[in-house]
Each structure stands twice: as structure tokens, then as C-alpha cells.
Enzyme design. Sequence first.
Site, PDB file in Angstrom:
ATOM      1  N   SER A  81       0.820  -1.203   0.000  1.00 13.56           N
ATOM      2  CA  SER A  81       0.000   0.000   0.000  1.00 13.56           C
ATOM      3  C   SER A  81       0.858   1.258   0.000  1.00 13.56           C
ATOM      4  O   SER A  81       1.948   1.297   0.580  1.00 13.56           O
ATOM      5  CB  SER A  81      -0.910   0.003   1.235  1.00 13.56           C
ATOM      6  OG  SER A  81      -1.570   1.248   1.373  1.00 13.56           O
ATOM      7  N   TYR A 132      -2.052   5.586  -4.448  1.00  9.10           N
ATOM      8  CA  TYR A 132      -2.995   6.691  -4.322  1.00  9.10           C
ATOM      9  C   TYR A 132      -2.346   7.917  -4.960  1.00  9.10           C
ATOM     10  O   TYR A 132      -1.135   8.134  -4.815  1.00  9.10           O
ATOM     11  CB  TYR A 132      -3.283   7.016  -2.856  1.00  9.10           C
ATOM     12  CG  TYR A 132      -4.092   5.989  -2.110  1.00  9.10           C
ATOM     13  CD1 TYR A 132      -5.347   5.597  -2.558  1.00  9.10           C
ATOM     14  CD2 TYR A 132      -3.611   5.424  -0.929  1.00  9.10           C
ATOM     15  CE1 TYR A 132      -6.099   4.667  -1.853  1.00  9.10           C
ATOM     16  CE2 TYR A 132      -4.350   4.503  -0.217  1.00  9.10           C
ATOM     17  CZ  TYR A 132      -5.600   4.123  -0.685  1.00  9.10           C
ATOM     18  OH  TYR A 132      -6.339   3.203   0.010  1.00  9.10           O
ATOM     19  N   THR A 174      -5.468   2.787  -7.288  1.00  7.80           N
ATOM     20  CA  THR A 174      -6.734   2.743  -6.550  1.00  7.80           C
ATOM     21  C   THR A 174      -7.497   4.038  -6.777  1.00  7.80           C
ATOM     22  O   THR A 174      -6.976   5.128  -6.519  1.00  7.80           O
ATOM     23  CB  THR A 174      -6.479   2.518  -5.057  1.00  7.80           C
ATOM     24  OG1 THR A 174      -5.822   1.249  -4.894  1.00  7.80           O
ATOM     25  CG2 THR A 174      -7.774   2.496  -4.275  1.00  7.80           C
ATOM     26  N   LYS A 227      -7.987  -0.371  -9.606  1.00  7.68           N
ATOM     27  CA  LYS A 227      -8.705  -0.984  -8.481  1.00  7.68           C
ATOM     28  C   LYS A 227      -9.799  -0.037  -7.972  1.00  7.68           C
ATOM     29  O   LYS A 227      -9.547   1.140  -7.742  1.00  7.68           O
ATOM     30  CB  LYS A 227      -7.734  -1.287  -7.344  1.00  7.68           C
ATOM     31  CG  LYS A 227      -8.371  -1.918  -6.102  1.00  7.68           C
ATOM     32  CD  LYS A 227      -7.304  -2.229  -5.072  1.00  7.68           C
ATOM     33  CE  LYS A 227      -7.886  -2.850  -3.819  1.00  7.68           C
ATOM     34  NZ  LYS A 227      -8.645  -1.869  -3.009  1.00  7.68           N
ATOM     35  N   HIS A 262     -13.668  -1.398  -1.640  1.00  4.28           N
ATOM     36  CA  HIS A 262     -12.653  -1.068  -0.633  1.00  4.28           C
ATOM     37  C   HIS A 262     -12.921  -1.778   0.692  1.00  4.28           C
ATOM     38  O   HIS A 262     -12.752  -1.218   1.778  1.00  4.28           O
ATOM     39  CB  HIS A 262     -12.580   0.445  -0.418  1.00  4.28           C
ATOM     40  CG  HIS A 262     -11.186   0.952  -0.168  1.00  4.28           C
ATOM     41  ND1 HIS A 262     -10.356   1.356  -1.175  1.00  4.28           N
ATOM     42  CD2 HIS A 262     -10.474   1.088   0.976  1.00  4.28           C
ATOM     43  CE1 HIS A 262      -9.201   1.746  -0.663  1.00  4.28           C
ATOM     44  NE2 HIS A 262      -9.239   1.579   0.636  1.00  4.28           N
TER      45      HIS A 262
END
Length: 379
Positions: free
Chosen positions: A105, A129, A155, A251, A275
Site C-alpha cells: 500500500s 494513491y 486505486t 482498483k 474497498h
Amino acid sequence: MLSCVADYRIAAQKRLPRLAFDYLDGGAEDGDALRRNAEAYRQWLFKPRVLTDVSRCSSATQFFGREAAAPLIVGPTGLNGLFWPRADELLAHAASEAGLPFVLSTASTSLLEDVRAAAPRGDLWMQLYVQQDRGIAEDLMRRASAAGFSTLVLTVDVPVHGKRDHDTRNGFALPLRLSPRLIADCIRHPHWCWQMARHGSPQLKNIAHSVGERADLARHAAMLSRQMDLTLGWADLEWVRRHWSGKLIVKGIQGRDDALLALARGTDGIVLSNHGGRQLDSTFAPLELLPEIADAVGHRLDVFVDGGARRGSDALKAVSLGARGVLLGRAPLYGLASRGGAGVKEVLALMMQEMHIAMRLLGCSALTQLRPGLVERAA
């Protein structure tokens, strides 16, 4: 090894203070999407075939030409250092040992370079992100490429963070602030408290590194929650491609129209995801959306799902309905939070064991034999 993922969840709940467990386990608002994700798997029932040769059984598959031991991916989850020190490194190592990809992440608490060192032969993917300062994302992509990460998971379903009532009730804030309630909770969970005191509060190290600042959890958590790029659109996939030469997955797809747009923009794959029920409540479960979307685009790009898988047999249902693989979020985290790296390895081994048992009972010796006719929605 415990008997099932649910038992690791119970063990994690016993070890973690409430604010940490609720952060791991909870969903947005009333938790409807969270519950729906798990319930969706129960709505599909198997229709086994019998008198087939299952003396040899393999769950092996491929993701973008790379071998994987099963249609499972350890998915991206943030702030994992809240559950165990060096959490992302332990998760990556366990996934690599199991022959599965690991997705790191943006909100990781280990440097991506340290994660690569922990899994030198592993298939590592990077979740991204995009913040208002796009230089941060560009630097993350550069570093991930240099470290040999094969796949970028962009994402797109979190322009703002969802409302989580449990965090408000628990007074959850970053960095953690001592309060009479937290102190009392720590006393009841001495092992977790000792680890936090010994190793310090988790930090969003990758963001700090790419910003060029020292670790500052309050500042960098605020950047993630309040400084996302709200202008990000489909045309920006061209910008991503300029900075990333590997495979690209989008995603957060939750409908057929967006799946078709992802296909038109030349992505290599999509993840059907709400999510984990942590952002917008009252959404469809990804598994519910899978048959229609797989039928529309699955023959032209890889379709993945996440959310709610707790058994190896759940992954078989998803593959039967058209998924290339299933991203695991909470399941390996329950193992991590209860027993560290050993717990992650046990959870992954357990789910793969369940998968092999279910395949033989279904009359399938290989994933290629899974098809929609082997499952049917309950009346």
C-alpha cells in the site's frame, strides 16, 4: 495452526486494543457493505461433479505471465504497523514463501525497498494513491520500478475517506493520543502495548521518503486523508503510463460502464472492489458484480475481486464466475495481528489447503476446469 480464518480473527481481537482491532475489522457507517461482501459468497452454492480423477490436484495459475501457487493475492492494506512491527515486510515474505503476489500500500509502514529485501524473489505489486502533489506518486512509481515491482495497482475509489463511526467512538487519531480509555485498554493488552513502546508508533514511511521529509505520522496521514487529487480522471491513465512501464491494474471498479472505460484505456486488469466496505456504505459486493463484468470484459483483460473472502472455497467461487484471482485483505491481517509473520503464513497455508480440498470435492483437478456451471446462486 488454528482451524479457520475466523479463529485467527478471534485471536487478533484478543491481542489488539479495541481501537486497533476496530480499525482492522470495521467498515464504513453501519457496516452494510462490509457484511454484504461476506454474505455474497454464501449466496453461491457448489454443484460438484463426481467420478472424476482428482488424484492430482493443482491450484497453480498465472498472473500476467508469472507463476502463482493459487488464484490468491495478498492485497494492499494500510497502517499495518499498528498490528505488528515490520508488518509489511512480514506480509511480503509470507506471500513470497507461499508463491503468491503481495501488493504494498501507499500507506505502508515499511519502505518499499525494505519490503523488496524481505521478499527478494517475490512478485511484488505497488498500490498507488494519487495526491494533489503528483510528484509524490511519480516518485513512488520510480522507486517501485527500480525495486523490481512488476505491477501497479492504481486505486481510484477513495477521492475522500469514508465515514467510520467506530473510529469516532474510539477516539482514533494519528498519531495515537494517550487517554484514560486508551491507557486502560493497553493495560488489558500488554503484549501489543509492549511492542508499540519498544518499536515506536508506526509511520507512513514511503510517503515520507517520497516527500523528502522525516517521518511525521500526523502530517502524512493528513496528506492521505485530505490531499487526494480530486481531479483524477480516465485521461490521467496516460500520465500514469508515462511514469510506469509495467502492468497496470485499476482498483475500485464497481460497475460495467467503468469496466468498459478501463478496457478502452488499455489497462491490463481491473479489481472489482468496494474497498472492503470501508468507504461508501450500501454498495454491491464485488462478487455480485463479477458475472456481468467478467462477461463484458473478462476475455480482454484480467478481472480480479476483493472483499469478503475468508475460505479457500470462496476463491474457487470467484474463479468459477470469471475472476482471474482474489485479493485478500483482512484474512492475512488477522493472522498478522494474532501471531505476526507465522500467523500470516498459517492463514495463507490454511486457505490453500481448503482450496485443494474443495477442488477435489468439486471434481476438479485444475483451475481451468472451474466454470459457471459449478456454482449456482441460492434461490
